[in-house]
Structures are given as structure tokens and as C-alpha cells.
Design a protein around this motif. Structure first.
Motif, short mmCIF file in Angstrom:
data_model
loop_
_atom_site.label_atom_id
_atom_site.label_comp_id
_atom_site.label_asym_id
_atom_site.label_seq_id
_atom_site.Cartn_x
_atom_site.Cartn_y
_atom_site.Cartn_z
N GLN A 300 0.83 -1.21 0.00
CA GLN A 300 0.00 0.00 0.00
C GLN A 300 0.86 1.26 0.00
O GLN A 300 0.54 2.24 -0.68
N TRP A 301 1.95 1.23 0.78
CA TRP A 301 2.81 2.40 0.83
C TRP A 301 3.48 2.66 -0.51
O TRP A 301 3.63 3.83 -0.93
N LEU A 302 3.89 1.61 -1.21
CA LEU A 302 4.51 1.79 -2.51
C LEU A 302 3.60 2.55 -3.47
O LEU A 302 4.05 3.39 -4.26
N GLU A 303 2.30 2.25 -3.39
CA GLU A 303 1.35 2.89 -4.30
C GLU A 303 0.96 4.29 -3.84
O GLU A 303 0.85 5.20 -4.66
N GLN A 304 0.76 4.47 -2.53
CA GLN A 304 0.30 5.77 -2.04
C GLN A 304 1.44 6.66 -1.57
O GLN A 304 1.56 7.81 -1.97
N GLY A 305 2.29 6.12 -0.70
CA GLY A 305 3.38 6.93 -0.16
C GLY A 305 4.51 7.17 -1.14
O GLY A 305 5.12 8.24 -1.14
N ARG A 306 4.80 6.17 -1.97
CA ARG A 306 5.89 6.29 -2.94
C ARG A 306 5.38 6.72 -4.31
O ARG A 306 6.15 7.17 -5.16
N GLY A 307 4.06 6.56 -4.53
CA GLY A 307 3.46 7.02 -5.77
C GLY A 307 3.69 6.12 -6.97
O GLY A 307 3.65 6.58 -8.11
N LEU A 308 3.90 4.83 -6.74
CA LEU A 308 4.13 3.90 -7.85
C LEU A 308 2.80 3.36 -8.37
O LEU A 308 1.81 3.26 -7.65
N HIS A 309 2.80 3.00 -9.64
CA HIS A 309 1.65 2.33 -10.23
C HIS A 309 1.55 0.92 -9.65
O HIS A 309 2.55 0.34 -9.19
N ALA A 310 0.35 0.35 -9.67
CA ALA A 310 0.15 -0.97 -9.08
C ALA A 310 1.04 -2.02 -9.73
O ALA A 310 1.57 -2.91 -9.05
N SER A 311 1.24 -1.91 -11.03
CA SER A 311 2.10 -2.89 -11.71
C SER A 311 3.54 -2.77 -11.26
O SER A 311 4.25 -3.77 -11.07
N ALA A 312 4.01 -1.53 -11.06
CA ALA A 312 5.39 -1.32 -10.58
C ALA A 312 5.54 -1.82 -9.16
O ALA A 312 6.57 -2.41 -8.79
N ALA A 313 4.51 -1.59 -8.33
CA ALA A 313 4.55 -2.09 -6.96
C ALA A 313 4.62 -3.61 -6.95
O ALA A 313 5.35 -4.21 -6.14
N GLY A 314 3.88 -4.23 -7.85
CA GLY A 314 3.93 -5.68 -7.95
C GLY A 314 5.31 -6.19 -8.32
O GLY A 314 5.78 -7.20 -7.79
N LEU A 315 5.96 -5.51 -9.24
CA LEU A 315 7.30 -5.91 -9.64
C LEU A 315 8.29 -5.78 -8.48
O LEU A 315 9.21 -6.59 -8.36
N LEU A 316 8.09 -4.77 -7.63
CA LEU A 316 9.01 -4.60 -6.50
C LEU A 316 8.81 -5.66 -5.43
O LEU A 316 9.63 -5.78 -4.52
#
Length: 474
Positions: A300-316
Motif C-alpha cells: 500500500q505504501w509503494l502505491e500511495q506513499g511512494r506514488g508507484l503504479h500498481a504494476s510497478a509495486a507488484g514488480l518490486l
């Protein structure tokens, strides 16, 4: 020997001197039904909500319903496996999975879909206790207690499915809509039924099943205690304190019942005297609270706090999954329970330390490093606790003990979900992530302390080549 069952009956050609490898396929396929259904639903919540006009607060029950049913069903069905043998419970459970898949495929409303998920939870609760029972009974049959390869295969298969579950769900939704996430259970169920019918051994019973007492009252009290506790963990607050009262009442009733009945659902006298196994349950809870807190919170933080797209968060999250699989595969052949738990705890502490320094401007390599560090305990702790339980549990109750281990896994998931909701009350910002990391760090330190203080782990591995002869209790 396992006293409840006499020897298994198999065709002459199906009784090799070593572990019967024909059992591995149904064991693994059945045991992954739960994690695949747990993970596939993640990508289906939004389209299901759109289809039924339901908000996220309602579609969340599709996740919680499976957790609740599984947490209750695993030890209950595990006890039935101990009493009636793995074959029939495996076939009944995997058959229910197919029925649940059909129900979900034609569900006219969200409530029916939730009912299908409850049925899935109970159906997928049979295979893992049955697999642990079969592993133990094969060791009894062959006289060679070397289950590390089988236990590792179960652990790695489950972790692999968790990794590919969302991807598989996305492919199914793209191919034919969200209902395929349920429909896919029909062929999986049929495959389990065919493999189970052909390969799982029949058992001859020393005591006919009809003469065995099933502690239905104890099971009902256990279910009431667990459901009320998990409902509170799903939405903790002052308004839900009555649930804790129900938990206490049901728990007290369970203790009184189990101490008096001749054949209890949970033998509290034996369980209370098996402190090493209780420590294993605690370690499982602590380990998976951190695992799920990272999965829920960091994503959740990757998408909201870091501002990444859901696909990029998934890759991380791939470094986490790949590291877990690599570590489990590389270390699985050696039991080394204590060493795995110590290294896993230290890696978890290091991962939490990294989370404490990340921010909205942190480089991608640092975020990936956090995933790598958290992948190490994911690959070690669950496998170590599974092996420890195999050694510590009473052979006559290996199924119910394995079910309880899974129950503590899902209690950890619920605890992590509650913690994530509390620390991200105003959004998944960096401050909330750091508070969540401190919560995870406290759990990691406690996990390390419980491991170091448990002296039974030093002698948990039996002498190579020694047949199984006892429960391994300390």
C-alpha cells in the motif's frame, strides 16, 4: 506406530521401500488449493465490486470469509483426518472445492459469492493436514524418518503458488472475467479427486470409525472462540469489545469441556505439557504477522506513499518472492530448525531496520533490498516451524496439530491486517509505514527471543536412520 489406524492397504506394486513418490502429486496439488484461492482473489475484488455494485468494505469479506473458514476448518478437519484417515477427508475436502467453484461461477449476488468462499475455505482445509499425516505414516511404514524433502516440496509449492496466484488471477480475468477465478477450481478439484482416488492409500481401522466419538461440542466451542476473536481482529475497536467477551466465554467453555471429555477435540493436557509445540505455534504467529504486515503495508505504501503504479509495486515484490523461494529451496534438505529460525529472525530485524529509513524519495534499489531481506525469513521461518511441528506433535494427532499451525498463520494475517489498518488510518504515508515497521521490529525481536530460549530446538533433529518412535515432546 500411529495407534488410531492399522496398516494402510495398497496394491502390491504401490508399496516401495522408501517414501511412496506417487503420493507427492496429490499431496502438493491439494495443499496449494488454499494459497491459490487466497492470492487469486486479490485482483478480482475490484471487478467483483463493480459487477455487484459493492464497496470495498463489502468485497473485503471475500478475503475474510476464506480466512475465517480456513482458520476454523484446518484443525477441525485435521482432527477428523487423525480419526478417520487422510484419504476420505482429502476426497471430501477437494470435492467441496469443486462445488464451491461451481457455486461461485453462477453466483447471482455477492452474498452467494461469499458463501462460496466459505465453502472454499472448508474444502481447502483438508489437504494440508492429510499431507502431514501421510508424511508421518510413510515414515512409520518405511522405518526411515527423513521427510525434509517432502516437507520442503510442500513449503516451496505453497510459496510458489502465492507468488503466481495474482498473475494467474489476472490472466483468468482477462480471458473470461472474474468468474473464472472461481471456475478454475472445478478442474483442480477433479484432478485432486482422480489423483486421490488412484494414489492415496486406504486404511484398515483398529477401531471402527462408527465407534469413535467425535467431540462436536468441543469443535463448536473452538469455532465460536476463534470466529469471535478473528472478527475482532478484523475491525478492532471499543465497539467490538463484546467479541472479546464472547471469545473469553467460548474459550472458558472449551477448556472445561476438553478437560472432562474422554476423547477431546483438542487434548489440552497433552498440548499443555508440550511446551515446545506451543512455542512453535507462537513463532508461527509472530513470523506470519510480519510476513503479512509487509505484504499488506509495504505494498500500500509503494502505491500511495511512494506514488508507484500498481504494476510497478507488484514488480518490486518479486525480490521478496524470489528470495523466499531460493532460500527455501537451498536450505530445505537440511532440517537445522534452530539455525533457520535464528537467521530468519535476524534477517527480519534487518528488513524492519531498512523500512525505518525508507521515504518517498528512496531509490528503487533500497526498496528492492527491503524485499530481499524480508524474503529470507519468509523462506526460512515457515519451513522451520513446519519441520519443528512434525517432530513435536503427537503422531496420533499430527493432522489436528498441522491444522492448528495453519490457524496460527491466519491469526497472524488477521493481526497484520488490523495493524496495517491502525497505522494507515489516514492513508499509507511514510509516517504510518515507519510505525508499522516498529511494530514488525518488536515482533521480530520477540521471535528471536522465543527461538533462543527454546532449548528443545537444539535436539529436535533425530539421529539419521532412526525410525520414528514417539511424539518428540520435550
Amino acid at each position: 506406530m500411529i495407534p488410531k489406524l492399522a496398516r494402510s492397504t495398497r496394491p502390491p506394486h504401490a508399496a516401495p521401500a522408501g517414501f511412496d513418490r506417487r503420493l507427492i502429486a496429490p499431496m502438493i496439488l491439494g495443499s496449494v488449493l488454499n494459497p491459490v484461492n487466497s492470492s487469486m482473489i486479490a485482483v478480482a475484488l475490484v471487478p467483483i465490486g463493480a459487477a455487484f455494485g459493492a464497496p470495498p468494505s463489502e468485497t473485503a469479506w471475500l478475503v475474510s470469509a476464506l480466512y475465517l473458514a480456513t482458520a476454523v476448518g484446518q484443525p477441525v478437519i485435521g482432527r477428523l483426518v487423525d480419526m478417520y484417515g487422510p484419504r476420505r477427508l482429502y476426497l471430501i475436502g477437494t470435492g467441496l472445492v469443486g462445488i464451491a467453484g461451481l457455486l461461485g461461477a453462477i453466483a447471482p449476488s455477492l452474498s452467494v459469492l461469499i458463501a462460496a468462499r466459505v465453502l472454499l475455505g472448508f474444502g481447502t482445509s483438508a489437504a494440508y493436514p492429510a499431507s502431514m499425516y501421510l508424511t508421518r505414516s510413510e515414515a512409520e511404514r518405511t522405518g526411515h524418518d527423513s521427510p525434509t524433502g517432502v516437507l520442503t516440496a510442500l513449503s516451496v509449492a505453497n510459496q510458489s503458488v502465492v507468488v503466481i496466484g495474482p498473475t494467474l488471477g489476472g490472466l483468468l480475468i482477462g480471458a473470461g472475467g472474474w468468474r473464472l477465478v472461481f471456475t478454475v477450481n472445478i478442474p483442480l478439484s477433479l484432478a485432486c479427486l482422480v489423483l486421490g482416488s488412484l494414489r492415496l492409500p486406504k486404511h484398515s481401522f483398529a477401531t471402527p470409525p462408527a465407534k469413535r466419538a467425535v467431540d462436536l461440542v468441543g469443535m463448536a466451542l473452538f469455532a465460536a472462540m476463534l470466529v469471535s476473536l478473528m472478527l475482532f481482529l478484523m475491525n478492532p475497536g471499543v465497539g467490538g469489545l463484546y467479541l472479546l467477551g464472547l471469545t473469553a466465554v467460548a474459550g472458558s467453555g472449551l477448556v472445561l469441556r476438553e478437560l472432562r471429555v474422554k476423547e477431546p477435540f483438542i487434548d489440552l493436557r497433552v498440548l499443555g505439557g508440550n511446551l515446545p509445540m506451543l512455542a512453535t505455534f507462537l513463532r508461527q504467529f509472530l513470523a506470519f504477522t510480519a510476513v503479512y504486515a509487509f505484504l499488506y503495508g509495504f505494498t500500500q505504501w509503494l502505491e500511495q506513499g511512494r506514488g508507484l503504479h500498481a504494476s510497478a509495486a507488484g514488480l518490486l515484490l518479486l525480490p521478496l518472492s524470489l528470495t523466499a523461494l531460493a532460500v527455501a529451496g537451498a536450505t530445505g534438505r537440511r532440517e537445522a530448525v534452530r539455525a533457520k529460525l535464528v537467521v530468519g529472525s535476524l534477517a527480519q530485524i534487518a528488513g524492519c531496520a531498512v523500512l525505518l529509513v525508507v521515504g518517498s524519495g528512496s531509490p528503487v534499489w533500497l526498496l528492492a533490498a527491503a524485499g530481499v531481506l524480508m524474503g529470507v525469513p519468509q523462506g526460512l521461518n515457515g519451513l522451520a516451524n513446519q519441520t519443528a511441528l512434525y517432530r513435536q506433535a503427537d503422531p496420533d494427532r499430527i493432522g489436528s496439530a498441522a491444522g492448528l499451525l495453519r490457524t496460527f498463520t491466519y491469526l497472524g494475517a488477521m493481526g497484520a491486517s488490523a495493524a496495517t489498518a491502525a497505522f494507515f488510518a489516514h492513508g499509507a504515508d511514510t509516517h504510518g509505514l515507519h510505525e508499522l515497521a516498529l511494530f514488525m521490529l518488536a515482533g521480530a525481536v520477540l521471535l528471536l527471543a522465543v527461538t533462543l530460549l527454546d532449548r528443545s530446538l537444539r535436539t529436535i533433529t533425530p539421529t539419521p536412520g532412526t525410525p520414528v518412535s514417539g511424539s518428540g515432546k520435550a
